[in-house]
Design a protein around this motif. Sequence first.
Motif, mmCIF file in Angstrom:
data_model
loop_
_atom_site.group_PDB
_atom_site.id
_atom_site.type_symbol
_atom_site.label_atom_id
_atom_site.label_comp_id
_atom_site.label_asym_id
_atom_site.label_seq_id
_atom_site.Cartn_x
_atom_site.Cartn_y
_atom_site.Cartn_z
ATOM 1 N N THR A 33 -45.595 35.120 11.043
ATOM 2 C CA THR A 33 -45.628 33.670 10.893
ATOM 3 C C THR A 33 -46.975 33.198 10.395
ATOM 4 O O THR A 33 -47.073 32.369 9.481
ATOM 5 C CB THR A 33 -45.296 33.000 12.236
ATOM 6 O OG1 THR A 33 -44.022 33.461 12.694
ATOM 7 C CG2 THR A 33 -45.289 31.493 12.112
ATOM 8 N N GLU A 34 -48.036 33.725 10.978
ATOM 9 C CA GLU A 34 -49.385 33.344 10.547
ATOM 10 C C GLU A 34 -49.620 33.723 9.091
ATOM 11 O O GLU A 34 -50.233 32.963 8.324
ATOM 12 C CB GLU A 34 -50.422 33.995 11.460
ATOM 13 C CG GLU A 34 -51.872 33.745 11.057
ATOM 14 C CD GLU A 34 -52.279 32.275 11.112
ATOM 15 O OE1 GLU A 34 -53.321 31.947 10.523
ATOM 16 O OE2 GLU A 34 -51.560 31.460 11.740
ATOM 17 N N ASP A 35 -49.115 34.877 8.679
ATOM 18 C CA ASP A 35 -49.248 35.295 7.283
ATOM 19 C C ASP A 35 -48.571 34.285 6.358
ATOM 20 O O ASP A 35 -49.121 33.893 5.323
ATOM 21 C CB ASP A 35 -48.636 36.685 7.102
ATOM 22 C CG ASP A 35 -48.784 37.214 5.686
ATOM 23 O OD1 ASP A 35 -49.878 37.691 5.351
ATOM 24 O OD2 ASP A 35 -47.803 37.130 4.908
ATOM 25 N N VAL A 46 -49.255 23.082 14.579
ATOM 26 C CA VAL A 46 -47.996 23.836 14.541
ATOM 27 C C VAL A 46 -47.144 23.507 15.760
ATOM 28 O O VAL A 46 -47.637 23.471 16.890
ATOM 29 C CB VAL A 46 -48.271 25.354 14.492
ATOM 30 C CG1 VAL A 46 -46.959 26.141 14.580
ATOM 31 C CG2 VAL A 46 -49.013 25.726 13.226
ATOM 32 N N LEU A 47 -45.847 23.295 15.502
ATOM 33 C CA LEU A 47 -44.848 23.194 16.570
ATOM 34 C C LEU A 47 -44.015 24.458 16.560
ATOM 35 O O LEU A 47 -43.397 24.795 15.552
ATOM 36 C CB LEU A 47 -43.943 21.976 16.342
ATOM 37 C CG LEU A 47 -42.690 21.885 17.235
ATOM 38 C CD1 LEU A 47 -43.077 21.734 18.701
ATOM 39 C CD2 LEU A 47 -41.782 20.746 16.785
ATOM 40 N N LEU A 60 -50.488 32.339 17.917
ATOM 41 C CA LEU A 60 -50.840 31.435 16.825
ATOM 42 C C LEU A 60 -52.066 30.595 17.193
ATOM 43 O O LEU A 60 -52.895 30.292 16.326
ATOM 44 C CB LEU A 60 -49.661 30.536 16.486
ATOM 45 C CG LEU A 60 -48.489 31.213 15.775
ATOM 46 C CD1 LEU A 60 -47.293 30.268 15.695
ATOM 47 C CD2 LEU A 60 -48.891 31.681 14.375
ATOM 48 N N ARG A 61 -52.194 30.250 18.447
ATOM 49 C CA ARG A 61 -53.360 29.464 18.859
ATOM 50 C C ARG A 61 -54.648 30.273 18.716
ATOM 51 O O ARG A 61 -55.705 29.714 18.409
ATOM 52 C CB ARG A 61 -53.201 28.986 20.302
ATOM 53 C CG ARG A 61 -54.320 28.060 20.757
ATOM 54 C CD ARG A 61 -54.059 27.532 22.157
ATOM 55 N NE ARG A 61 -55.116 26.628 22.592
ATOM 56 C CZ ARG A 61 -56.243 27.011 23.177
ATOM 57 N NH1 ARG A 61 -56.464 28.301 23.412
ATOM 58 N NH2 ARG A 61 -57.150 26.113 23.548
ATOM 59 N N HIS A 84 -48.904 32.796 29.121
ATOM 60 C CA HIS A 84 -49.394 32.644 27.749
ATOM 61 C C HIS A 84 -50.007 31.257 27.584
ATOM 62 O O HIS A 84 -49.540 30.437 26.785
ATOM 63 C CB HIS A 84 -48.252 32.861 26.752
ATOM 64 C CG HIS A 84 -47.632 34.219 26.854
ATOM 65 N ND1 HIS A 84 -48.304 35.374 26.495
ATOM 66 C CD2 HIS A 84 -46.404 34.618 27.293
ATOM 67 C CE1 HIS A 84 -47.510 36.420 26.691
ATOM 68 N NE2 HIS A 84 -46.364 35.988 27.180
ATOM 69 N N PRO A 85 -51.071 30.983 28.365
ATOM 70 C CA PRO A 85 -51.668 29.640 28.337
ATOM 71 C C PRO A 85 -52.396 29.378 27.027
ATOM 72 O O PRO A 85 -52.697 30.285 26.259
ATOM 73 C CB PRO A 85 -52.638 29.685 29.526
ATOM 74 C CG PRO A 85 -53.024 31.129 29.635
ATOM 75 C CD PRO A 85 -51.785 31.908 29.273
ATOM 76 N N GLY A 86 -52.697 28.109 26.822
ATOM 77 C CA GLY A 86 -53.413 27.688 25.615
ATOM 78 C C GLY A 86 -52.675 26.587 24.890
ATOM 79 O O GLY A 86 -53.168 25.454 24.780
#
Length: 291
Positions: A33-35, A46-47, A60-61, A84-86
């Motif tokens: 996805t990042e690519d 990003v949502l 992604l964060r 998976h905080p952030g």
Amino acid sequence: MADSAVARNLLTDNPALYEARFPDPERLAARWTEDVLCRYGAGPRVLDIGCGTGRDAAHLRTTGRTVVGADVSDAMLAYARTHHPGPRYVRADLRRFHLEDLAPRPFDAVVCLDSALLYCHTNDDLDGFLDSCRRALAPGGLLVAEMRNGAFFLGRTELLDAPAIRGFEWEGTVYRSVTTLTVDRPAQLLRRRRVWTTEDGTPPVEQRSAWRLLFPQELRYALAAHGFTVLELHDGPGPRTEPAWRPGPAPSPVGLAGPDASPGGPAGPGPSPGGSADGDRLHLVARWGDG
């Protein structure tokens, strides 16, 4: 078996078990996805709709993006906030969601992975999803999705001919699943019946779910009707294909796509997608509005 099975979703109710059953230690889904986001010069907001356990949103964060993860499962959201905080995690139904419930201003990209889009079983569901994406995106924003490919089932039956039997161990317990797929042609759904058993005497658990069988041309038509332009629509490589997607040269950092990049096209060399739609996964990149 059906009389003794308990009707619930074992994996959704137990997010840690979900991650054990579908491990992604290399974070291929998020890295793919990042690519894509970097190749098309997407902005940082990003949502991740249908975020599940939050592992993709959290990755992604780490790339420098501001991420909101949304899901309809309270169990998944609670797990995501702890493990998976952030990102900010919010309850929302992908079939109709509202920007004001998620963020103070529009997103640069909406991400929908692992066939979550296919829970839009009806045309009204799909219109609701695409309309919600359009309203949640800034002009020129991206929709990135990865899902099962409805066209794969045109004349092909290898996933339907016999139940799939899988087993894995988690926290000292061996879980075994028997999964049967059937095609409901009038509803255009791929229906799944999965029965879980363990060796500790726990009663079997039956899970029933379904995915919409979307075909590439049908998806193009729906996207165009909502103002999207398809940039990529292909069967891979992707995070769940065989062979799986692998990163090429490192993409540009967020917001630094390079002097020759344009909002309308790829920003860097990256791995090239395939040109067919024959495989069992479909990968979509679309842009909304001007830009």
